[in-house]
Design an enzyme around this catalytic site. Sequence first.
Site, PDB file in Angstrom:
ATOM      1  CB  CYS A 146      60.942  12.910   9.602  1.00  0.00           C
ATOM      2  SG  CYS A 146      61.694  11.296   9.376  1.00  0.00           S
ATOM      3  CG  ASP A 191      41.674  39.697  31.459  1.00  0.00           C
ATOM      4  OD1 ASP A 191      41.807  40.932  31.577  1.00  0.00           O
ATOM      5  OD2 ASP A 191      42.625  38.924  31.289  1.00  0.00           O
ATOM      6  CD  GLU A 217      29.788  42.117  40.546  1.00  0.00           C
ATOM      7  OE1 GLU A 217      30.521  42.613  39.670  1.00  0.00           O
ATOM      8  OE2 GLU A 217      28.839  42.708  41.076  1.00  0.00           O
ATOM      9  CE  LYS A 258      44.678  40.936  38.666  1.00  0.00           C
ATOM     10  NZ  LYS A 258      44.913  42.155  37.957  1.00  0.00           N
ATOM     11  CB  CYS A 318      61.486   8.079  11.394  1.00  0.00           C
ATOM     12  SG  CYS A 318      61.926   9.163  12.743  1.00  0.00           S
ATOM     13  CE1 TYR A 332      32.197  47.502  36.291  1.00  0.00           C
ATOM     14  CE2 TYR A 332      32.755  45.659  34.848  1.00  0.00           C
ATOM     15  CZ  TYR A 332      32.979  46.956  35.291  1.00  0.00           C
ATOM     16  OH  TYR A 332      33.984  47.690  34.736  1.00  0.00           O
TER      17      TYR A 332
HETATM   18  S1  IVH Z   1      33.751  47.014  39.567  1.00  0.00           S
HETATM   19  C1  IVH Z   1      34.588  51.036  41.364  1.00  0.00           C
HETATM   20  N1  IVH Z   1      33.266  44.583  38.742  1.00  0.00           N
HETATM   21  O1  IVH Z   1      38.294  45.562  36.714  1.00  0.00           O
HETATM   22  C2  IVH Z   1      34.399  49.668  40.904  1.00  0.00           C
HETATM   23  N2  IVH Z   1      35.092  45.735  37.786  1.00  0.00           N
HETATM   24  O2  IVH Z   1      40.380  47.557  38.311  1.00  0.00           O
HETATM   25  C3  IVH Z   1      34.813  49.499  39.513  1.00  0.00           C
HETATM   26  N3  IVH Z   1      36.291  44.487  36.081  1.00  0.00           N
HETATM   27  O3  IVH Z   1      38.276  48.714  35.255  1.00  0.00           O
HETATM   28  C4  IVH Z   1      34.867  48.200  38.942  1.00  0.00           C
HETATM   29  N4  IVH Z   1      35.040  42.699  36.156  1.00  0.00           N
HETATM   30  O4  IVH Z   1      37.334  46.817  33.922  1.00  0.00           O
HETATM   31  C5  IVH Z   1      34.054  45.656  38.632  1.00  0.00           C
HETATM   32  N5  IVH Z   1      32.695  42.441  38.078  1.00  0.00           N
HETATM   33  C6  IVH Z   1      33.483  43.504  37.968  1.00  0.00           C
HETATM   34  C7  IVH Z   1      34.549  43.561  37.067  1.00  0.00           C
HETATM   35  C8  IVH Z   1      35.347  44.700  37.013  1.00  0.00           C
HETATM   36  C9  IVH Z   1      36.077  43.275  35.580  1.00  0.00           C
HETATM   37  C10 IVH Z   1      37.404  45.380  35.675  1.00  0.00           C
HETATM   38  C11 IVH Z   1      36.954  46.727  35.244  1.00  0.00           C
HETATM   39  C12 IVH Z   1      37.744  47.701  36.042  1.00  0.00           C
HETATM   40  C13 IVH Z   1      38.813  46.860  36.644  1.00  0.00           C
HETATM   41  C14 IVH Z   1      39.076  47.319  38.065  1.00  0.00           C
END
Ligand code: IVH
Length: 683
Positions: free
Chosen positions: A432, A121, A117, A320, A437, A232
């Site tokens: 300007c 952000d 997925e 990331k 110029c 999610y």
């Molecule tokens: S799953 C235990 N899926 O990323 C699994 N998190 O450090 C929990 N986030 O706090 C998260 N997109 O805010 C999951 N497709 C996604 C996500 C997602 C963004 C964020 C979420 C979480 C952080 C994980």
Amino acid sequence: MTDQNFNDIKQEALLLQEQLAEHNHSYHVLDDPVISDGEYDRMMKRLIEIEKLHPALSTPDSPTRRVGATPLTSFDTADHSTPMQSLDNAFNDQDIIDFHNRVAKLLETDEIRYTVEPKLDGLAVELRYEQGILTLALTRGDGTTGEVITDNARTINSVPLKLTPPPQGKNPGFLEVRGEVIINSRDFETLNKKRLEMDEPLFANPRNAAAGSLRQLDSRVTAQRPLEIFIYGTGIARGLEANSHAGLLDTLKTLGFRINPEIRTGLTVTEVLDRFKELEVLRENLPYEIDGMVIKVDDIAFQNTLGVKAKSPRWAIAYKFPAMEETTVITDIKVQVGRTGTLTPVAILEPVSIGGVMVARASLHNMDEIQRKDIRIKDTVLVKRAGDVIPKVVKPVIAKRTGDEEVFVMPDHCPVCHSPVRRLENEAAVKCINASCQAQLKQRIKHFVSKAGFDMDGLGAKLVDQLVDRDILHSFADLFTLDKVTLSAMDRMGDKSAANVVRAIEKSKRVPLKRFLFALGMDHTGDSAALLLCEAFSTLGAVMAAKNEEIAAIDGIGPKTAASVVMFFENQENLAMIEEMVNNGVVIEDHQALGNNLGEGTGVQKSIFNGKTVVLTGSLVTMTRSEAKKRLQEQGAKVTGSVSAKTDILVAGESSGSKLTKARSLGVTVMDEDELTAQLNKG
Ligand code: IVH
């Protein structure tokens, strides 16, 4: 009032609530509006009216709750029923292979499929539904305890206030879903623009804007912010059976939740790595910001076997993207002079690699921006790069200040021609105002020869600089007298390239009015204003003779453009320059009324969608429904939700249903996604 009367009104309210919820879901979750905004507003108005008279009918799941509630003085906090964990991070392919090997070892099998997925952000939240009704919304907080933001969450249109009962069976009695609240990049820009006008502090990025908007004590403010949610996962989900994560998401979708369309499932570890590369590219075109990809073991039995660690599950990991923000030092602030004479401060940076690209300069826009952000020379700053746009200085890192920083002062003379500069009233820009110029001349000529202008292929920025520096080019008109001998004497120019440039200049001499007007580079007169002028006046003579009021009366043209066009054609030097161009062989073609047969090279090839009523149905593969809608609108289409005798074109994606049948029965033109893409690309 009699019981009979009240019952009728109650029935009306229930029906309105149901219909509004359905339309809201079609619009904000399915991206498939069914009724017009006007009709929706009328229904909402009626429901508000009824609920005002009979407050008992204003249930917590009523769509009227989306406007916000009485402001709070502070947020209550509440514990999550199960902790909201975070994810371990991976930064390269090897980290993912290591993750896969760990998982494979624990599961004693290599046969593992993943769901991947986009890592959105935004801000993580949990929504609780009891008997199908939203009863609690919490921020993630520290993972154990979050803030109660129920009123605020209700204002997010893609948060269902009530679940859609599954076709067979009942709503789950107790369900917690988890997801990310985000704000689209474009909405973020608009929001910041408004804040700038209101003199309010700007949000540094969409994530902060989403967080700041959601954590408002006054939920009526949240209601004004274009927040969205993607779900999610789940917390406690009683009565919701699923064997796989993808299956779970499918079920959540049928209950009315918005699930990200970029999710892929059934991937092997190699395919996971491929998808990451794909997403890195796709990212640039997504309407919202993502900072990576989340990889989840799809099989829920496997997830249970793997279990969790203290802070994160063993069955998922975040891959990331390289950061698009880095810190570096501003070594100097230089000033550039643009086409219209505007002085733009540019930060000269200690070169830093941002997401694999070396960045050594960043825009600072104008003096107001420098002052507002308090950016100083020698500051350590946060620099952000997004797509192909010029990197931006986000803010100084105040903690790194040593006291050696210097406040930047805008020069009072043009750094190129040394004439005094002027700051126009009510404008942030310092200019300007010396029309001759050299810096302005260079920029004006670059604009003149650009693709949307005279399109003189081969006349690049370096060549223009040289021609101006060597006193060969003084005006646009001089371009048309350039010959092979002059050109081949320039640096890095051979006979062949000189001949090519001469040919390109020759070819450019027949120019459609729209491109001519654009090329002149009048203030506030870009591509679209040029087109509007053409449509209103058709010939250069008519544009030149137009009065301020006539121009300002054109729909889509503002008073600044009108004033600038009139001023341009009142200037005797400009008129002499146009005459000289014509003497040098330039032919300005009248604007063809927009028909289907605009001549080649006009740049305003008419889109077949212009003025047409278009309906989108079914799912599209290469773009989202809202992207398609946006592009169609850009090409002049009116995009509506339902097929009627007024519909001109139905775009039918995969698994189109009743709309397709109706369109066929009405004889409406039907187009598939391939044809849509082909036509959009032509337009
Ligand atoms: S799953 C235990 N899926 O990323 C699994 N998190 O450090 C929990 N986030 O706090 C998260 N997109 O805010 C999951 N497709 C996604 C996500 C997602 C963004 C964020 C979420 C979480 C952080 C994980």
